[in-house]
Design a protein around this motif. Structure first.
Motif, PDB file in Angstrom:
ATOM      1  N   ALA A 199       0.835  -1.205   0.000  1.00 27.18           N
ATOM      2  CA  ALA A 199       0.000   0.000   0.000  1.00 27.18           C
ATOM      3  C   ALA A 199       0.868   1.253   0.000  1.00 27.18           C
ATOM      4  N   GLN A 200       0.333   2.332  -0.554  1.00 31.82           N
ATOM      5  CA  GLN A 200       1.058   3.591  -0.609  1.00 31.82           C
ATOM      6  C   GLN A 200       1.327   4.104   0.811  1.00 31.82           C
ATOM      7  N   PRO A 201       2.548   4.562   1.096  1.00 34.99           N
ATOM      8  CA  PRO A 201       2.874   4.985   2.467  1.00 34.99           C
ATOM      9  C   PRO A 201       2.016   6.137   2.975  1.00 34.99           C
ATOM     10  N   HIS A 202       1.675   7.099   2.094  1.00 34.73           N
ATOM     11  CA  HIS A 202       0.868   8.217   2.586  1.00 34.73           C
ATOM     12  C   HIS A 202      -0.553   7.770   2.908  1.00 34.73           C
ATOM     13  N   HIS A 203      -1.038   6.736   2.226  1.00 36.91           N
ATOM     14  CA  HIS A 203      -2.345   6.185   2.575  1.00 36.91           C
ATOM     15  C   HIS A 203      -2.297   5.520   3.948  1.00 36.91           C
ATOM     16  N   LYS A 204      -1.218   4.797   4.219  1.00 33.47           N
ATOM     17  CA  LYS A 204      -1.079   4.129   5.513  1.00 33.47           C
ATOM     18  C   LYS A 204      -0.931   5.140   6.645  1.00 33.47           C
ATOM     19  N   ILE A 205      -0.219   6.219   6.394  1.00 30.73           N
ATOM     20  CA  ILE A 205      -0.066   7.255   7.422  1.00 30.73           C
ATOM     21  C   ILE A 205      -1.416   7.896   7.732  1.00 30.73           C
ATOM     22  N   LEU A 206      -2.186   8.196   6.692  1.00 32.80           N
ATOM     23  CA  LEU A 206      -3.515   8.771   6.906  1.00 32.80           C
ATOM     24  C   LEU A 206      -4.429   7.797   7.641  1.00 32.80           C
ATOM     25  N   ALA A 207      -4.331   6.507   7.292  1.00 32.40           N
ATOM     26  CA  ALA A 207      -5.151   5.504   7.975  1.00 32.40           C
ATOM     27  C   ALA A 207      -4.778   5.406   9.452  1.00 32.40           C
ATOM     28  N   LEU A 208      -3.482   5.446   9.734  1.00 27.90           N
ATOM     29  CA  LEU A 208      -3.035   5.407  11.129  1.00 27.90           C
ATOM     30  C   LEU A 208      -3.531   6.626  11.891  1.00 27.90           C
ATOM     31  N   LEU A 209      -3.403   7.802  11.291  1.00 27.38           N
ATOM     32  CA  LEU A 209      -3.864   9.026  11.945  1.00 27.38           C
ATOM     33  C   LEU A 209      -5.361   8.972  12.223  1.00 27.38           C
ATOM     34  N   GLY A 210      -6.143   8.527  11.224  1.00 30.74           N
ATOM     35  CA  GLY A 210      -7.583   8.425  11.420  1.00 30.74           C
ATOM     36  C   GLY A 210      -7.944   7.418  12.500  1.00 30.74           C
ATOM     37  N   PHE A 211      -7.241   6.282  12.523  1.00 33.54           N
ATOM     38  CA  PHE A 211      -7.528   5.256  13.533  1.00 33.54           C
ATOM     39  C   PHE A 211      -7.213   5.773  14.931  1.00 33.54           C
ATOM     40  N   VAL A 212      -6.070   6.430  15.092  1.00 32.15           N
ATOM     41  CA  VAL A 212      -5.688   6.950  16.413  1.00 32.15           C
ATOM     42  C   VAL A 212      -6.685   8.006  16.882  1.00 32.15           C
ATOM     43  N   LEU A 213      -7.089   8.901  15.982  1.00 31.56           N
ATOM     44  CA  LEU A 213      -8.073   9.919  16.359  1.00 31.56           C
ATOM     45  C   LEU A 213      -9.400   9.285  16.758  1.00 31.56           C
ATOM     46  N   LEU A 214      -9.790   8.221  16.041  1.00 31.82           N
ATOM     47  CA  LEU A 214     -11.036   7.533  16.376  1.00 31.82           C
ATOM     48  C   LEU A 214     -10.952   6.886  17.755  1.00 31.82           C
ATOM     49  N   VAL A 215      -9.815   6.261  18.046  1.00 31.62           N
ATOM     50  CA  VAL A 215      -9.640   5.615  19.353  1.00 31.62           C
ATOM     51  C   VAL A 215      -9.638   6.652  20.474  1.00 31.62           C
ATOM     52  N   VAL A 216      -8.926   7.757  20.257  1.00 28.40           N
ATOM     53  CA  VAL A 216      -8.850   8.792  21.289  1.00 28.40           C
ATOM     54  C   VAL A 216     -10.221   9.414  21.535  1.00 28.40           C
ATOM     55  N   ALA A 217     -11.027   9.573  20.477  1.00 25.82           N
ATOM     56  CA  ALA A 217     -12.336  10.220  20.614  1.00 25.82           C
ATOM     57  C   ALA A 217     -13.395   9.288  21.194  1.00 25.82           C
ATOM     58  N   THR A 218     -13.115   7.990  21.259  1.00 27.23           N
ATOM     59  CA  THR A 218     -14.097   7.045  21.795  1.00 27.23           C
ATOM     60  C   THR A 218     -14.174   7.166  23.316  1.00 27.23           C
ATOM     61  N   PRO A 219     -15.345   7.400  23.880  1.00 27.94           N
ATOM     62  CA  PRO A 219     -15.468   7.486  25.345  1.00 27.94           C
ATOM     63  C   PRO A 219     -15.011   6.196  26.022  1.00 27.94           C
ATOM     64  N   ARG A 220     -14.453   6.326  27.212  1.00 29.18           N
ATOM     65  CA  ARG A 220     -13.925   5.170  27.923  1.00 29.18           C
ATOM     66  C   ARG A 220     -15.012   4.170  28.282  1.00 29.18           C
ATOM     67  N   GLU A 221     -16.251   4.638  28.418  1.00 23.91           N
ATOM     68  CA  GLU A 221     -17.343   3.761  28.824  1.00 23.91           C
ATOM     69  C   GLU A 221     -17.864   2.900  27.683  1.00 23.91           C
ATOM     70  N   TRP A 222     -17.474   3.164  26.448  1.00 28.21           N
ATOM     71  CA  TRP A 222     -17.958   2.389  25.304  1.00 28.21           C
ATOM     72  C   TRP A 222     -17.066   1.152  25.121  1.00 28.21           C
ATOM     73  N   PHE A 223     -17.229   0.168  25.973  1.00 24.25           N
ATOM     74  CA  PHE A 223     -16.336  -0.991  25.969  1.00 24.25           C
ATOM     75  C   PHE A 223     -16.446  -1.784  24.664  1.00 24.25           C
ATOM     76  N   ALA A 224     -17.653  -1.918  24.136  1.00 23.31           N
ATOM     77  CA  ALA A 224     -17.830  -2.682  22.899  1.00 23.31           C
ATOM     78  C   ALA A 224     -17.113  -2.016  21.722  1.00 23.31           C
ATOM     79  N   ALA A 225     -17.048  -0.678  21.738  1.00 19.89           N
ATOM     80  CA  ALA A 225     -16.387   0.028  20.636  1.00 19.89           C
ATOM     81  C   ALA A 225     -14.907  -0.323  20.583  1.00 19.89           C
ATOM     82  N   TYR A 226     -14.290  -0.481  21.750  1.00 23.79           N
ATOM     83  CA  TYR A 226     -12.865  -0.829  21.765  1.00 23.79           C
ATOM     84  C   TYR A 226     -12.640  -2.241  21.251  1.00 23.79           C
ATOM     85  N   LEU A 227     -13.615  -3.122  21.464  1.00 22.17           N
ATOM     86  CA  LEU A 227     -13.520  -4.462  20.898  1.00 22.17           C
ATOM     87  C   LEU A 227     -13.566  -4.398  19.372  1.00 22.17           C
TER      88      LEU A 227
END
Length: 222
Positions: free
Chosen positions: A20-48
């Protein structure tokens, strides 16, 4: 040092994630990290769900899970801090295995552990499937400032040089009866680290002068 350098985190492979293109992977990583950080701690199923998505990517990359788990040691300081939070935080108390701990501290420790672990594991997956030079090219495609990209490139290139020099200095100290692990020898260790910093700074100055003498104008050739 003029040759390309691999990295200890990279796992050689030819999977779809590696290609995969490296800039695509970097964007995917950034989006995933932002999604994880924005997920409330009480949403246990979301972390699964986050973990399931990450495991699918790891499976597609064909990087052994044990290869990544061994490198999660970088997270140990955060794990230690998270384990202390239920005991030092204030608020309502709950019993866990017969021990009274702070309920808000327990929830905060869970959030820190799960978000940190998912973020580190995702970053290790990117490092394992992307060569350092490709990461730098991806950052250039994403319009990151050239100076920042060049600094990161030199950091990768000279990391092995500086770590090797530090290893030789520690070997020389031990051969002279100085054990860096003993507190009474820490002043000598501090002086050695200071000398290593000065040498690294001077090496950077010499490299910069050599670049200017060869026509460096703020951009490096591809």
């Amino acid at each position: 040092m003029g040759a390309g350098h691999g990295h200890r985190l990279h796992f050689h492979g030819h999977s779809v994630v590696h290609r995969a293109q490296p800039h695509h992977k970097i964007l995917a990583l950034l989006g995933f990290v932002l999604l994880v950080v924005a997920t409330p701690r009480e949403w246990f199923a979301a972390y699964l769900l986050h973990l399931s998505l990450l495991l699918v990517v790891i499976a597609a990359s064909r990087v052994p899970v044990t290869y990544l788990l061994k490198r999660l040691v970088v997270e140990v300081p955060f794990v230690v801090f998270a384990l202390l939070m239920p005991f030092i935080a204030h608020g309502p108390q709950v019993e866990v295995l017969g021990v009274a701990v702070s309920e808000p501290g327990l929830l905060a420790a869970w959030g820190l552990l799960v978000k940190g672990t998912l973020g580190v594991l995702a970053s290790l997956t990117l490092a394992a499937t992307t060569e350092p030079q490709d990461v730098l090219r991806g950052l250039e495609r994403l319009r990151m400032p050239q100076l920042v990209v060049q600094i990161m490139g030199f950091m990768i290139r000279y990391l092995d040089v500086v770590s090797g020099e530090l290893s030789r200095m520690l070997t020389a100290m031990r051969s002279r009866g100085c054990d860096p692990r003993r507190p009474r020898h820490w002043p000598a260790l501090a002086r050695s680290l200071g000398a290593l910093f000065i040498r690294s700074y001077e090496r950077g100055e010499r490299v910069h002068l050599a670049m200017l003498s060869r026509g460096y104008t703020g951009r490096l050739p591809s």
